[in-house]
Design a protein around this motif. Structure first.
Motif, short mmCIF file in Angstrom:
data_model
loop_
_atom_site.label_atom_id
_atom_site.label_comp_id
_atom_site.label_asym_id
_atom_site.label_seq_id
_atom_site.Cartn_x
_atom_site.Cartn_y
_atom_site.Cartn_z
N THR A 53 0.84 -1.20 0.00
CA THR A 53 0.00 0.00 0.00
C THR A 53 0.87 1.25 0.00
O THR A 53 0.62 2.22 -0.73
N GLU A 54 1.92 1.25 0.81
CA GLU A 54 2.82 2.40 0.88
C GLU A 54 3.60 2.58 -0.42
O GLU A 54 3.82 3.70 -0.88
N LEU A 55 4.04 1.46 -1.00
CA LEU A 55 4.82 1.53 -2.24
C LEU A 55 4.03 2.16 -3.39
O LEU A 55 4.60 2.91 -4.19
N ILE A 56 2.75 1.85 -3.49
CA ILE A 56 1.97 2.35 -4.62
C ILE A 56 1.34 3.73 -4.35
O ILE A 56 0.79 4.33 -5.25
N ASN A 57 1.48 4.21 -3.12
CA ASN A 57 0.96 5.53 -2.78
C ASN A 57 1.91 6.59 -3.36
O ASN A 57 3.11 6.59 -3.07
N GLY A 58 1.37 7.50 -4.14
CA GLY A 58 2.19 8.53 -4.79
C GLY A 58 2.85 9.51 -3.86
O GLY A 58 3.71 10.29 -4.28
N ASN A 59 2.49 9.51 -2.58
CA ASN A 59 3.12 10.40 -1.60
C ASN A 59 4.39 9.81 -1.00
O ASN A 59 5.06 10.46 -0.21
N ASN A 60 4.70 8.57 -1.35
CA ASN A 60 5.86 7.88 -0.78
C ASN A 60 6.90 7.61 -1.86
O ASN A 60 6.56 7.31 -3.01
N TYR A 61 8.15 7.68 -1.44
CA TYR A 61 9.27 7.36 -2.31
C TYR A 61 10.19 6.41 -1.56
O TYR A 61 10.76 6.78 -0.53
N PHE A 62 10.31 5.19 -2.04
CA PHE A 62 11.22 4.21 -1.45
C PHE A 62 12.43 4.06 -2.37
O PHE A 62 12.27 3.90 -3.59
N PHE A 63 13.60 4.10 -1.76
CA PHE A 63 14.85 3.88 -2.50
C PHE A 63 15.66 2.83 -1.75
O PHE A 63 15.68 2.82 -0.52
N ALA A 64 16.33 1.97 -2.48
CA ALA A 64 17.19 0.97 -1.85
C ALA A 64 18.59 1.07 -2.44
O ALA A 64 18.76 1.40 -3.62
N ALA A 65 19.56 0.78 -1.60
CA ALA A 65 20.95 0.72 -2.02
C ALA A 65 21.31 -0.75 -2.21
O ALA A 65 21.00 -1.59 -1.35
N PHE A 66 21.92 -1.05 -3.31
CA PHE A 66 22.30 -2.42 -3.63
C PHE A 66 23.80 -2.50 -3.83
O PHE A 66 24.39 -1.66 -4.52
N ASP A 67 24.41 -3.51 -3.25
CA ASP A 67 25.82 -3.82 -3.42
C ASP A 67 25.89 -5.06 -4.30
O ASP A 67 25.62 -6.17 -3.82
N ASN A 68 26.19 -4.87 -5.58
CA ASN A 68 26.18 -6.00 -6.52
C ASN A 68 24.88 -6.79 -6.43
O ASN A 68 24.88 -8.00 -6.25
N ASP A 69 23.76 -6.10 -6.49
CA ASP A 69 22.41 -6.67 -6.45
C ASP A 69 21.98 -7.20 -5.09
O ASP A 69 20.91 -7.78 -4.95
N ILE A 70 22.80 -7.02 -4.06
CA ILE A 70 22.43 -7.43 -2.70
C ILE A 70 21.90 -6.20 -1.97
O ILE A 70 22.59 -5.18 -1.89
N PRO A 71 20.66 -6.26 -1.45
CA PRO A 71 20.11 -5.11 -0.73
C PRO A 71 20.96 -4.78 0.50
O PRO A 71 21.25 -5.64 1.33
N ALA A 72 21.38 -3.52 0.59
CA ALA A 72 22.28 -3.10 1.67
C ALA A 72 21.65 -2.05 2.58
O ALA A 72 22.14 -1.81 3.68
N GLY A 73 20.57 -1.43 2.15
CA GLY A 73 19.90 -0.42 2.95
C GLY A 73 18.75 0.18 2.16
O GLY A 73 18.61 -0.08 0.96
N TYR A 74 17.93 0.96 2.86
CA TYR A 74 16.82 1.62 2.16
C TYR A 74 16.38 2.87 2.88
O TYR A 74 16.68 3.07 4.06
#
Length: 175
Positions: A53-74
């Motif tokens: 629900t949060e991801l598709i809400n236009g008021n929210n912006y999620f960003f993730a940091a990836f280290d060689n495709d491994i999620p490292a933070g968000y």
């Protein structure tokens, strides 16, 4: 860690977002809260349905940091909360910034924060604000280094416990 890529998340990333959200929240707060309160909070805020629900809400912006495709933070930024202490200011909240434990102390938090500040500036926001638990000294020090200043407080409810969060803000330069 020179292969770090930060990108915006979409609904296709829901499984990864749920895993990193739960794991980083547990790593950060489990030692300071009861298992019951933690479980309640995780179910309420990090369920697949809630995050989607949060991801598709236009008021929210999620960003993730990836280290060689491994999620490292968000990070999660949102635009709909309006603290009474910021009337008339174009602002965006940094609601979440979490780094996976093995990446802590390697500069990833700094890169994600700078990315968030740059994003907010490019979008024309005048300031970025956040709430941080009053006893999270490591985070308070981190935010202060970036020039954030305390401007108020609010109550953060975790399960059955009410905690105090400091509200902090940083003035942004136009991009």
């Amino acid at each position: 860690m020179d292969k770090i890529i930060i990108r915006r998340l979409s609904a296709d990333d829901i499984e990864m977002l749920q895993n990193i959200s739960v794991n980083t929240f547990i790593d950060t707060y489990a030692g300071h809260n009861t298992a019951e309160n933690m479980q309640h909070y995780l179910q309420q805020h990090f369920s697949r349905e809630q995050l989607l629900t949060e991801l598709i809400n236009g008021n929210n912006y999620f960003f993730a940091a990836f280290d060689n495709d491994i999620p490292a933070g968000y990070t999660k930024l949102r635009t709909f909360e309006n603290p009474e202490q910021l009337p008339g200011r174009k602002h965006i909240e940094l609601e979440r910034i979490y780094t996976v434990k093995k990446y802590q102390g390697m500069g990833l938090g700094h890169r994600m924060m700078q990315y968030s500040l740059d994003f907010a500036s490019v979008k024309g926001y005048e300031l970025l604000w956040l709430g941080v638990w009053e006893h999270n000294e490591k985070a308070l020090k981190f935010y202060t280094k970036f020039g954030f200043e305390i401007f108020g407080e609010h109550t953060f409810t975790l399960g059955s416990e009410e905690q105090t969060d400091w509200l902090m803000k940083k003035e942004l330069s136009p991009a």
